[in-house]
Design a protein around this motif. Structure first.
Motif, PDB file in Angstrom:
ATOM      1  N   LEU A  58       0.825  -1.211   0.000  1.00  0.00           N
ATOM      2  CA  LEU A  58       0.000   0.000   0.000  1.00  0.00           C
ATOM      3  C   LEU A  58       0.855   1.254   0.000  1.00  0.00           C
ATOM      4  CD1 LEU A  58      -3.047  -0.722   2.333  1.00  0.00           C
ATOM      5  CD2 LEU A  58      -3.084  -0.054  -0.078  1.00  0.00           C
ATOM      6  N   GLN A  59       1.986   1.165   0.687  1.00  0.00           N
ATOM      7  CA  GLN A  59       2.883   2.320   0.738  1.00  0.00           C
ATOM      8  C   GLN A  59       3.509   2.585  -0.633  1.00  0.00           C
ATOM      9  OE1 GLN A  59       5.060   0.655   4.285  1.00  0.00           O
ATOM     10  NE2 GLN A  59       5.014   2.809   4.887  1.00  0.00           N
ATOM     11  N   TYR A  60       3.869   1.497  -1.319  1.00  0.00           N
ATOM     12  CA  TYR A  60       4.408   1.669  -2.673  1.00  0.00           C
ATOM     13  C   TYR A  60       3.376   2.350  -3.566  1.00  0.00           C
ATOM     14  CZ  TYR A  60       8.232  -1.504  -1.409  1.00  0.00           C
ATOM     15  OH  TYR A  60       9.318  -2.076  -0.820  1.00  0.00           O
ATOM     16  N   LEU A  61       2.127   1.937  -3.401  1.00  0.00           N
ATOM     17  CA  LEU A  61       1.060   2.561  -4.192  1.00  0.00           C
ATOM     18  C   LEU A  61       0.950   4.039  -3.874  1.00  0.00           C
ATOM     19  CD1 LEU A  61      -1.769  -0.155  -4.099  1.00  0.00           C
ATOM     20  CD2 LEU A  61      -0.318   0.495  -6.024  1.00  0.00           C
ATOM     21  N   ALA A  62       1.143   4.374  -2.587  1.00  0.00           N
ATOM     22  CA  ALA A  62       1.068   5.780  -2.176  1.00  0.00           C
ATOM     23  C   ALA A  62       2.223   6.579  -2.784  1.00  0.00           C
ATOM     24  CB  ALA A  62       1.087   5.881  -0.655  1.00  0.00           C
ATOM     25  N   ILE A  63       3.405   5.967  -2.844  1.00  0.00           N
ATOM     26  CA  ILE A  63       4.549   6.647  -3.482  1.00  0.00           C
ATOM     27  C   ILE A  63       4.217   6.899  -4.948  1.00  0.00           C
ATOM     28  CG2 ILE A  63       6.965   6.445  -4.159  1.00  0.00           C
ATOM     29  CD1 ILE A  63       7.463   4.705  -1.731  1.00  0.00           C
ATOM     30  N   GLU A  64       3.668   5.862  -5.572  1.00  0.00           N
ATOM     31  CA  GLU A  64       3.302   5.943  -6.987  1.00  0.00           C
ATOM     32  C   GLU A  64       2.319   7.093  -7.217  1.00  0.00           C
ATOM     33  OE1 GLU A  64       4.252   5.107 -10.427  1.00  0.00           O
ATOM     34  OE2 GLU A  64       5.253   3.987  -8.862  1.00  0.00           O
ATOM     35  N   GLU A  65       1.387   7.212  -6.293  1.00  0.00           N
ATOM     36  CA  GLU A  65       0.382   8.272  -6.362  1.00  0.00           C
ATOM     37  C   GLU A  65       1.047   9.657  -6.258  1.00  0.00           C
ATOM     38  OE1 GLU A  65      -2.786   8.757  -6.797  1.00  0.00           O
ATOM     39  OE2 GLU A  65      -2.883  10.784  -5.919  1.00  0.00           O
ATOM     40  N   ALA A  66       2.028   9.767  -5.371  1.00  0.00           N
ATOM     41  CA  ALA A  66       2.751  11.040  -5.224  1.00  0.00           C
ATOM     42  C   ALA A  66       3.534  11.368  -6.500  1.00  0.00           C
ATOM     43  CB  ALA A  66       3.685  10.976  -4.026  1.00  0.00           C
ATOM     44  N   ILE A  67       4.116  10.330  -7.100  1.00  0.00           N
ATOM     45  CA  ILE A  67       4.870  10.522  -8.347  1.00  0.00           C
ATOM     46  C   ILE A  67       3.938  11.005  -9.456  1.00  0.00           C
ATOM     47  CG2 ILE A  67       6.105   9.280 -10.169  1.00  0.00           C
ATOM     48  CD1 ILE A  67       7.395   7.561  -7.998  1.00  0.00           C
ATOM     49  N   LYS A  68       2.740  10.409  -9.500  1.00  0.00           N
ATOM     50  CA  LYS A  68       1.760  10.810 -10.515  1.00  0.00           C
ATOM     51  C   LYS A  68       1.325  12.251 -10.302  1.00  0.00           C
ATOM     52  CE  LYS A  68      -0.488   6.640 -12.076  1.00  0.00           C
ATOM     53  NZ  LYS A  68      -1.248   5.637 -11.331  1.00  0.00           N
ATOM     54  N   THR A  69       1.159  12.635  -9.049  1.00  0.00           N
ATOM     55  CA  THR A  69       0.737  14.007  -8.749  1.00  0.00           C
ATOM     56  C   THR A  69       1.796  15.007  -9.215  1.00  0.00           C
ATOM     57  OG1 THR A  69      -0.444  13.158  -6.830  1.00  0.00           O
ATOM     58  CG2 THR A  69      -0.069  15.533  -6.910  1.00  0.00           C
ATOM     59  N   THR A  70       3.055  14.638  -8.985  1.00  0.00           N
ATOM     60  CA  THR A  70       4.151  15.489  -9.448  1.00  0.00           C
ATOM     61  C   THR A  70       4.064  15.726 -10.950  1.00  0.00           C
ATOM     62  OG1 THR A  70       5.633  14.731  -7.713  1.00  0.00           O
ATOM     63  CG2 THR A  70       6.658  15.577  -9.695  1.00  0.00           C
ATOM     64  N   GLN A  71       3.822  14.648 -11.674  1.00  0.00           N
ATOM     65  CA  GLN A  71       3.715  14.751 -13.125  1.00  0.00           C
ATOM     66  C   GLN A  71       2.509  15.594 -13.519  1.00  0.00           C
ATOM     67  OE1 GLN A  71       4.587  11.305 -15.726  1.00  0.00           O
ATOM     68  NE2 GLN A  71       2.461  11.453 -16.349  1.00  0.00           N
ATOM     69  N   PHE A  72       1.430  15.409 -12.801  1.00  0.00           N
ATOM     70  CA  PHE A  72       0.208  16.174 -13.073  1.00  0.00           C
ATOM     71  C   PHE A  72       0.473  17.676 -12.954  1.00  0.00           C
ATOM     72  CE2 PHE A  72      -3.530  18.373 -11.361  1.00  0.00           C
ATOM     73  CZ  PHE A  72      -4.486  18.096 -12.331  1.00  0.00           C
ATOM     74  N   ILE A  73       1.146  18.060 -11.867  1.00  0.00           N
ATOM     75  CA  ILE A  73       1.425  19.486 -11.645  1.00  0.00           C
ATOM     76  C   ILE A  73       2.341  20.032 -12.731  1.00  0.00           C
ATOM     77  CG2 ILE A  73       2.437  21.162 -10.046  1.00  0.00           C
ATOM     78  CD1 ILE A  73       1.792  18.995  -7.830  1.00  0.00           C
ATOM     79  N   ARG A  74       3.388  19.266 -13.019  1.00  0.00           N
ATOM     80  CA  ARG A  74       4.320  19.711 -14.052  1.00  0.00           C
ATOM     81  C   ARG A  74       3.583  19.910 -15.374  1.00  0.00           C
ATOM     82  NH1 ARG A  74       6.565  18.265 -18.509  1.00  0.00           N
ATOM     83  NH2 ARG A  74       8.692  18.886 -19.049  1.00  0.00           N
ATOM     84  N   ASN A  75       2.763  18.942 -15.734  1.00  0.00           N
ATOM     85  CA  ASN A  75       2.065  19.021 -17.018  1.00  0.00           C
ATOM     86  C   ASN A  75       1.003  20.107 -17.038  1.00  0.00           C
ATOM     87  OD1 ASN A  75       3.668  17.065 -18.055  1.00  0.00           O
ATOM     88  ND2 ASN A  75       2.139  15.424 -17.958  1.00  0.00           N
ATOM     89  N   LYS A  76       0.428  20.413 -15.881  1.00  0.00           N
ATOM     90  CA  LYS A  76      -0.558  21.496 -15.806  1.00  0.00           C
ATOM     91  C   LYS A  76       0.108  22.852 -16.031  1.00  0.00           C
ATOM     92  CE  LYS A  76      -4.943  20.815 -14.666  1.00  0.00           C
ATOM     93  NZ  LYS A  76      -6.026  21.386 -15.459  1.00  0.00           N
ATOM     94  N   CYS A  77       1.349  22.957 -15.590  1.00  0.00           N
ATOM     95  CA  CYS A  77       2.065  24.235 -15.711  1.00  0.00           C
ATOM     96  C   CYS A  77       2.345  24.597 -17.170  1.00  0.00           C
ATOM     97  CB  CYS A  77       3.386  24.178 -14.948  1.00  0.00           C
ATOM     98  SG  CYS A  77       3.171  24.299 -13.168  1.00  0.00           S
ATOM     99  N   LEU A  78       2.520  23.577 -18.012  1.00  0.00           N
ATOM    100  CA  LEU A  78       2.854  23.859 -19.410  1.00  0.00           C
ATOM    101  C   LEU A  78       1.760  24.640 -20.133  1.00  0.00           C
ATOM    102  CD1 LEU A  78       4.844  20.874 -20.915  1.00  0.00           C
ATOM    103  CD2 LEU A  78       5.647  23.012 -19.918  1.00  0.00           C
ATOM    104  N   PRO A  79       0.505  24.135 -20.159  1.00  0.00           N
ATOM    105  CA  PRO A  79      -0.545  24.920 -20.836  1.00  0.00           C
ATOM    106  C   PRO A  79      -0.754  26.281 -20.177  1.00  0.00           C
ATOM    107  CG  PRO A  79      -1.471  23.012 -19.719  1.00  0.00           C
ATOM    108  CD  PRO A  79       0.007  22.844 -19.689  1.00  0.00           C
ATOM    109  N   TYR A  80      -0.507  26.365 -18.878  1.00  0.00           N
ATOM    110  CA  TYR A  80      -0.632  27.654 -18.193  1.00  0.00           C
ATOM    111  C   TYR A  80       0.361  28.642 -18.800  1.00  0.00           C
ATOM    112  CZ  TYR A  80      -0.645  31.085 -14.405  1.00  0.00           C
ATOM    113  OH  TYR A  80      -0.738  32.237 -13.688  1.00  0.00           O
ATOM    114  N   TRP A  81       1.538  28.136 -19.101  1.00  0.00           N
ATOM    115  CA  TRP A  81       2.569  28.974 -19.722  1.00  0.00           C
ATOM    116  C   TRP A  81       2.242  29.250 -21.185  1.00  0.00           C
ATOM    117  CZ3 TRP A  81       6.362  26.682 -23.267  1.00  0.00           C
ATOM    118  CH2 TRP A  81       7.315  27.604 -23.724  1.00  0.00           C
ATOM    119  N   ILE A  82       1.815  28.189 -21.905  1.00  0.00           N
ATOM    120  CA  ILE A  82       1.536  28.322 -23.344  1.00  0.00           C
ATOM    121  C   ILE A  82       0.372  29.277 -23.590  1.00  0.00           C
ATOM    122  CG2 ILE A  82       0.753  27.058 -25.403  1.00  0.00           C
ATOM    123  CD1 ILE A  82       2.177  24.570 -24.137  1.00  0.00           C
TER     124      ILE A  82
END
Ligand SMILES: [Zn+2]
Length: 393
Positions: A13-37
Motif C-alpha cells: 500500500l505504501q508503494y502505491l502511495a509513493i506511486e500516487e505522489a509521483i503521478k501528482t508530481t507529473q500532473f502538476i508539471r504538465n498542468k504548468c505547461l498549458p498555463y505557460w503556453i
C-alpha cells in the motif's frame, strides 16, 4: 552536493502511495505547461508565476493539496526548468530544434525539499508526513544518514526504478579534497575505437565487460517483441530487460567514475571537447550513441572530481581538432577512416592523439567555450541523477 541513496522497504500500500505522489508530481508539471503556453502575451510567466499557479492547483484539486506544499513547488519548478532550458536554447541560437517543452508521461520520481518528511532519530527510517499516506519507510543501505545534520539535507527524492523504489538524500556538504599539484596536463579525445585517447598517447580501452552485458541487454530487448502484446510473458520480458538495463547503467557509471577520478587525481588541467549532448543523442549508429552516452557520463564525473580535487576542467570548442596538425598548425584533411595523422612538417601521430594534443593546446590558450571548476549545483545535480554510491571516497 552529496547524494546518498537507499533502497526503500515498505508495504504494498505504501508503494502505491509513493506511486500516487509521483503521478501528482507529473500532473502538476504538465498542468504548468498549458498555463505557460496559453498565458496572455503581456503576462510574465516565470518560476514565481508558476509557483503561484501551483498554489491555485492546491485549492482546485484535493490530491494536489495532499502532497506536501514544497513538493508541489518542486514539481512546478520542473516545468520551469523545461521552459527555461527552451528559452536558453533560443537565446543561444542553437541550430535545429530548440527543445520545446513537452508533456511528461513517464515521470519516475517525487521530490520533497526540507519539509514533508521526518527522519527517525535512531533507526534508519524516514516518515513522509504529508497526506499522501506513504508513512514510514525502511531505508536499506550501508551509509549512515544520521551522521549528517538534518539541516544539511536539502532534498529528499523518492525514485522508482526497475527493481524497486529508492530514497535519495541530497546533502549540502562541500566535499573538498584539494590535491597537491602534479605539474601534469592532459587533453582527452573520445572516439569509437577506445574509451578515450589522451595527449600523451595513452588509449584507454573500452571495457570488455560492458560489451558483454550490452549483448545480453539487446537479447532481452528482442525477446520482448517476440511475446504477444499485453501478455504476461511480455510483461515479464519487459521487467527482465529493465533490470538488465539498470545493471548495465550502474556498471557504466562505476566505470566512468573510476577513470574520471584517476584522470583528475593525476593532472592539474583536464581538457576535453565541449560536445553538445543533443547532437550526440541524435546519432543513429548504436555503437556511437552508446559511446556518446558513456562519454557524457564520464565528462560529468570529470567535472565533479575537478571541483573536488581543485583541478581545472576546461571544455573547448570541437572544431578542427582532428584536422589540424598539433605540431605546426597546418590543416591536414583526413576522412574518418584515416587513422594516422601525417603532416609535411614531419609530425606523425595516431589521429586521436593528435586531436587530444590540439584539445589540450586550445585549453591552455583558454580558447575554451566554457570553463568549469565544477561543483556547481548544475553539475552535481546531473551527476546525482545517476549516483549510486556515496562519493566521499
Ligand atoms: Zn605539421
Amino acid at each position: 552536493m552529496l547524494v546518498l541513496e537507499y533502497k526503500v522497504k515498505a508495504k504494498k500500500l505504501q508503494y502505491l502511495a509513493i506511486e500516487e505522489a509521483i503521478k501528482t508530481t507529473q500532473f502538476i508539471r504538465n498542468k504548468c505547461l498549458p498555463y505557460w503556453i496559453d498565458a496572455p502575451k503581456d503576462a510574465k510567466i516565470d518560476r514565481f508565476a508558476l509557483n503561484k499557479y501551483s498554489t491555485e492547483l492546491r485549492n482546485e484539486f484535493k490530491f494536489v493539496a495532499n502532497l506536501n506544499s514544497m513538493a508541489v513547488q518542486a514539481s512546478a519548478e520542473r516545468a520551469w526548468l523545461a521552459i527555461s532550458r527552451f528559452y536558453n536554447n533560443c537565446q543561444q541560437k542553437i541550430a535545429g530544434k530548440k527543445g520545446y517543452p513537452r508533456f511528461q508521461h513517464d515521470n519516475r520520481s517525487v521530490e520533497y525539499k526540507t519539509s514533508g518528511w521526518q527522519l527517525n532519530s535512531t533507526k534508519r527510517r524516514i516518515t513522509m508526513t504529508d497526506k499522501k499516506g506513504i508513512g514510514e519507510l525502511k531505508l536499506l543501505g550501508k551509509w549512515d544518514i544520521q551522521t549528517y545534520p538534518v539541516k544539511s539535507i536539502k532534498r529528499v527524492r523518492l525514485v522508482r526504478r526497475a527493481d524497486g523504489y529508492y530514497c535519495q538524500f541530497c546533502i549540502d556538504v562541500e566535499v573538498k579534497d584539494i590535491q597537491p599539484l602534479t605539474g601534469n596536463e592532459i587533453g582527452l579525445d573520445v572516439g569509437l575505437e577506445s574509451f578515450y585517447t589522451d595527449s600523451n598517447g595513452h588509449q584507454e580501452a573500452n571495457p570488455k565487460f560492458l560489451r558483454k552485458v550490452e549483448k545480453s541487454v539487446k537479447h532481452a530487448q528482442r525477446s520482448i517483441y517476440k511475446k504477444e502484446k499485453g501478455s504476461s510473458g511480455r510483461k515479464k520480458a519487459s521487467a527482465i530487460f529493465a533490470r538488465k538495463h539498470l545493471r548495465i547503467s550502474r556498471q557504466r557509471n562505476e566505470h566512468a567514475l573510476g577513470i574520471a577520478r584517476h584522470v583528475c587525481k593525476s593532472n592539474d588541467l583536464v581538457a576535453y571537447e565541449n560536445l553538445q549532448v543533443r547532437n550526440l543523442l541524435r546519432n543513429h549508429c548504436l555503437a556511437k550513441s552508446i559511446a556518446d552516452a558513456s562519454w557524457y557520463l564520464f565528462r560529468q564525473w570529470i567535472e565533479y572530481f575537478a571541483g573536488k580535487f581543485g583541478r581545472l576542467a576546461v571544455a573547448v570548442a570541437p572544431h578542427y581538432t582532428s584536422q589540424k596538425c598539433s605540431s605546426c598548425g597546418a590543416v591536414v584533411k583526413k576522412s574518418l577512416s584515416t587513422r594516422t595523422h601525417v603532416c609535411s612538417c614531419g609530425c606523425k601521430l595516431h589521429r586521436d592523439e593528435n586531436a587530444a594534443i590540439n584539445i589540450l593546446n586550445l585549453a591552455k590558450a583558454r580558447d575554451g567555450q566554457s570553463q568549469s571548476h565544477a561543483v556547481g549545483v548544475g553539475v552535481t545535480t546531473l551527476v546525482g541523477e545517476n549516483l549510486l554510491a556515496q562519493i566521499l571516497t
